[in-house]
Design a protein around this motif. Sequence first.
Motif, PDB file in Angstrom:
ATOM      1  N   UNK A  16       0.837  -1.191   0.000  1.00  0.00           N
ATOM      2  CA  UNK A  16       0.000   0.000   0.000  1.00  0.00           C
ATOM      3  C   UNK A  16       0.873   1.242   0.000  1.00  0.00           C
ATOM      4  N   UNK A  17       0.567   2.165  -0.924  1.00  0.00           N
ATOM      5  CA  UNK A  17       1.286   3.426  -1.018  1.00  0.00           C
ATOM      6  C   UNK A  17       0.277   4.564  -1.126  1.00  0.00           C
ATOM      7  N   UNK A  18       0.763   5.767  -0.904  1.00  0.00           N
ATOM      8  CA  UNK A  18      -0.060   6.973  -1.025  1.00  0.00           C
ATOM      9  C   UNK A  18       0.650   7.938  -1.954  1.00  0.00           C
ATOM     10  N   UNK A  19      -0.115   8.500  -2.905  1.00  0.00           N
ATOM     11  CA  UNK A  19       0.390   9.583  -3.743  1.00  0.00           C
ATOM     12  C   UNK A  19       0.178  10.858  -2.940  1.00  0.00           C
ATOM     13  N   UNK A  20       1.261  11.529  -2.554  1.00  0.00           N
ATOM     14  CA  UNK A  20       1.127  12.678  -1.667  1.00  0.00           C
ATOM     15  C   UNK A  20       0.491  13.874  -2.367  1.00  0.00           C
ATOM     16  N   UNK A  21       0.487  13.891  -3.702  1.00  0.00           N
ATOM     17  CA  UNK A  21      -0.121  15.000  -4.434  1.00  0.00           C
ATOM     18  C   UNK A  21      -1.641  14.875  -4.450  1.00  0.00           C
ATOM     19  N   UNK A  56      -1.151   7.097 -12.278  1.00  0.00           N
ATOM     20  CA  UNK A  56       0.300   7.193 -12.326  1.00  0.00           C
ATOM     21  C   UNK A  56       0.728   8.497 -11.670  1.00  0.00           C
ATOM     22  N   UNK A  57       1.911   8.477 -11.105  1.00  0.00           N
ATOM     23  CA  UNK A  57       2.517   9.657 -10.508  1.00  0.00           C
ATOM     24  C   UNK A  57       4.021   9.464 -10.512  1.00  0.00           C
ATOM     25  N   UNK A  58       4.752  10.516 -10.278  1.00  0.00           N
ATOM     26  CA  UNK A  58       6.206  10.396 -10.183  1.00  0.00           C
ATOM     27  C   UNK A  58       6.561   9.574  -8.947  1.00  0.00           C
ATOM     28  N   UNK A  59       7.586   8.754  -9.051  1.00  0.00           N
ATOM     29  CA  UNK A  59       7.996   7.908  -7.928  1.00  0.00           C
ATOM     30  C   UNK A  59       8.314   8.748  -6.690  1.00  0.00           C
ATOM     31  N   UNK A  60       8.843   9.939  -6.892  1.00  0.00           N
ATOM     32  CA  UNK A  60       9.158  10.810  -5.770  1.00  0.00           C
ATOM     33  C   UNK A  60       7.941  11.284  -5.000  1.00  0.00           C
ATOM     34  N   UNK A  61       6.747  11.083  -5.558  1.00  0.00           N
ATOM     35  CA  UNK A  61       5.515  11.506  -4.897  1.00  0.00           C
ATOM     36  C   UNK A  61       4.857  10.421  -4.058  1.00  0.00           C
TER      37      UNK A  61
END
Length: 94
Positions: A16-21, A56-61
């Motif tokens: 589980x991950x979260x896109x911070x944007x 999709x999002x940048x990995x850094x996000x």
Amino acid sequence: MSSADGYEQHPFLHQQVRDIVSRTEGELMAVTRQHYDDGRIVRIAHIRRTNGVEITTAVGNIERGRAPARTAAPQSTNTITTSTDHGGRDVRPL
């Protein structure tokens, strides 16, 4: 570590991950590389939400998300008692 086909290993894969944007949470399905003509390479995280839609999002996000909550079966505190009426039938209170 990466491969020639554009896919990369990532420590959060299938977690589980979260896109911070966008504040979207879901399972990290893949990390790919996108090559641009000007020489830039952008690492893209592919996240599948619980409804099946991928974003999709940048990995850094991305950051680790909360693990899906495990819900235990509710435990009832009510006790059902049965008794028999004068005809020998079971009677349960409503």
